[in-house]
Scaffold this motif. Structure first.
Motif, mmCIF file in Angstrom:
data_model
loop_
_atom_site.group_PDB
_atom_site.id
_atom_site.type_symbol
_atom_site.label_atom_id
_atom_site.label_comp_id
_atom_site.label_asym_id
_atom_site.label_seq_id
_atom_site.Cartn_x
_atom_site.Cartn_y
_atom_site.Cartn_z
ATOM 1 N N ASN A 105 3.316 4.187 -8.730
ATOM 2 C CA ASN A 105 4.456 4.490 -8.173
ATOM 3 C C ASN A 105 5.432 5.713 -8.568
ATOM 4 N N HIS A 113 5.014 5.773 -1.968
ATOM 5 C CA HIS A 113 5.975 4.267 -2.417
ATOM 6 C C HIS A 113 6.412 4.398 -1.460
ATOM 7 N N ASN A 114 7.161 3.217 -1.593
ATOM 8 C CA ASN A 114 7.565 3.109 -0.290
ATOM 9 C C ASN A 114 8.308 3.098 0.262
ATOM 10 N N LYS A 161 1.942 4.215 1.104
ATOM 11 C CA LYS A 161 2.782 4.536 0.485
ATOM 12 C C LYS A 161 2.448 5.544 -0.113
ATOM 13 N N CYS A 190 13.017 9.540 -3.375
ATOM 14 C CA CYS A 190 13.160 8.908 -2.306
ATOM 15 C C CYS A 190 14.142 7.329 -2.141
#
Length: 321
Positions: A186, A216-217, A290, A193
Motif C-alpha cells: 500500500n 490501496h483499498n 487496489k 486516500c
C-alpha cells in the motif's frame, strides 16, 4: 517542522508550440461520444493547483474566477497565474475550450475556478489547501479537482473535504505516484486516500496499469495518466505523466455526468448519487481493485446516463477492449 503539500510528482515528456487534436486520454474515456448530449455547460470546477496560464488561448474563455492563497506575487489574492505549468496542464484536461485549434478538454464548456494553493515550486502549506477548499465551497463549486498530496493525515484537511462533500460537492483527487506495481503493498497519499474523495489511479494509453500508480483499498477509478497532452505555459502544449493527469479526466467526466444526469432525473443529484453515476460508467481492466478500484472511466457504458446499470453489458464491453 511545518509540513507541506506538493503537486503529485509528474514527468514532463515533451513540449509543443502548436497542436490541433483531441488528446488520446480524452478519447479513451469516450468523452467525444457524448458531446452531442452535454459538454459540461453550467458546471463550475474548482482546480486547486499551481494556478493557470490565464491568457492561454484554449483556457482564457473557460476561466470564471480565481484566488491566490500562496506566497507567490507577494500573496496578492487576485493574481493566480501559473509559474509552474502543472495547474495549466490539469485545467486543460478538464475543460480546454473547443476552438478548432490546440487541444480540447473532457468538458469543453465547463467553467474553471482557479484556486491557487501551490506556489511556483509546486509546494503549498496545508493552511493554503484548507482555505482553498473553503473558498471553493463559498463559490458554490460543483467539483473540486486536486492533483496534489502529502504523506500527512491532517484532520483539518479531512474536515474541509467532509464539509465540501456535505454541500454535495464532488472532490476528485490524484491517488499518488509512489506505487511499485505490486498490489500487495500500500502507498498512501493524502487527501487521495480519504474515503470521501474520488481517488483516481493511472493507466497508460493502452489501458495497462501504470507502474507508478499508488495501490490501496480506497482507489475508486482509473483514467489515462501517461503521455497526456494538454495545455502548458506561455500558450504552449505539453505531454505529462502521473496520476496528476488522471484526476482531471475524472473531474471533467463528472462535469459531463452531472449536467446530463440532472436533466434526465429533472432534479439535482446528490453527491452519493453522482458518485454512483460515475461508477456505473467504468469497465474492469483485470487488475487488482487496489490498483484500479471499479475500473476505467468509460462514459458510454451504459449508452445513456440515466440508465440502469447492466453488469452483463459492462462485462461484454470490458472483454471487447
Amino acid at each position: 517542522m511545518e509540513q507541506y503539500v506538493r503537486v503529485i510528482p509528474y514527468k514532463l515528456i515533451e513540449e509543443n508550440e502548436e497542436i490541433n487534436e483531441v488528446p488520446k486520454g480524452v478519447e479513451l474515456i469516450q468523452a467525444p461520444q457524448i458531446w452531442n448530449k452535454t459538454k459540461g455547460k453550467g458546471i463550475k470546477v474548482a482546480v486547486l493547483d499551481t494556478g493557470c496560464d490565464i491568457t492561454h488561448p484554449d483556457l482564457k474563455d473557460r476561466i470564471i474566477g480565481g484566488r491566490n492563497f500562496t506566497d507567490d506575487d507577494r500573496s496578492n489574492p487576485d493574481i493566480f497565474y501559473d509559474y509552474n505549468g502543472h495547474g495549466t496542464h490539469v485545467s486543460g484536461t478538464i475543460a480546454a475550450t473547443e476552438n478548432h485549434a490546440g487541444v480540447i478538454g473532457v468538458a469543453p464548456e465547463a467553467g474553471l475556478l482557479i484556486v491557487k494553493v501551490l506556489n511556483k515550486a509546486g509546494s503549498g502549506k496545508y493552511e493554503w489547501i484548507i482555505k482553498g477548499i473553503h473558498y471553493a465551497i463559498e463559490q458554490q463549486a460543483d467539483i473540486i479537482s486536486m492533483s496534489l498530496g502529502g504523506p500527512a493525515d491532517v484532520p483539518e484537511l479531512h474536515e474541509a473535504i467532509q464539509a465540501a462533500v456535505e454541500k454535495n460537492i464532488l472532490v476528485v483527487c490524484a491517488a499518488g505516484n509512489e506505487g511499485d506495481g505490486d498490489d500487495a503493498t500500500n502507498e498512501f497519499a493524502y487527501p487521495g486516500c480519504y474515503n470521501e474523495v474520488v481517488s483516481v489511479g493511472a493507466i497508460n494509453l493502452e489501458r495497462g496499469s501504470s507502474d507508478f500508480t499508488n495501490s490501496h483499498n480506497q482507489i475508486d477509478v482509473v483514467a489515462p495518466g501517461e503521455g497526456i497532452l494538454s495545455t502548458y505555459l506561455n500558450g504552449k502544449y505539453a505531454k505529462l505523466s502521473g496520476t496528476s493527469m488522471s484526476a482531471p479526466h475524472v473531474s471533467g467526466a463528472l462535469a459531463l455526468i452531472k449536467t446530463y444526469a440532472n436533466q434526465q432525473f429533472e432534479r439535482p443529484l446528490t453527491e452519493p448519487e453522482l458518485y454512483a453515476q460515475l461508477i456505473r460508467r467504468t469497465v474492469p481492466l483485470g487488475n487488482s481493485p487496489k490498483l484500479e478500484g471499479n475500473g476505467q472511466v468509460y462514459l458510454t457504458v451504459p449508452d445513456h446516463l440515466a440508465g440502469i446499470f447492466d453488469q452483463n453489458f459492462k462485462t461484454m464491453v470490458a472483454n471487447a477492449l
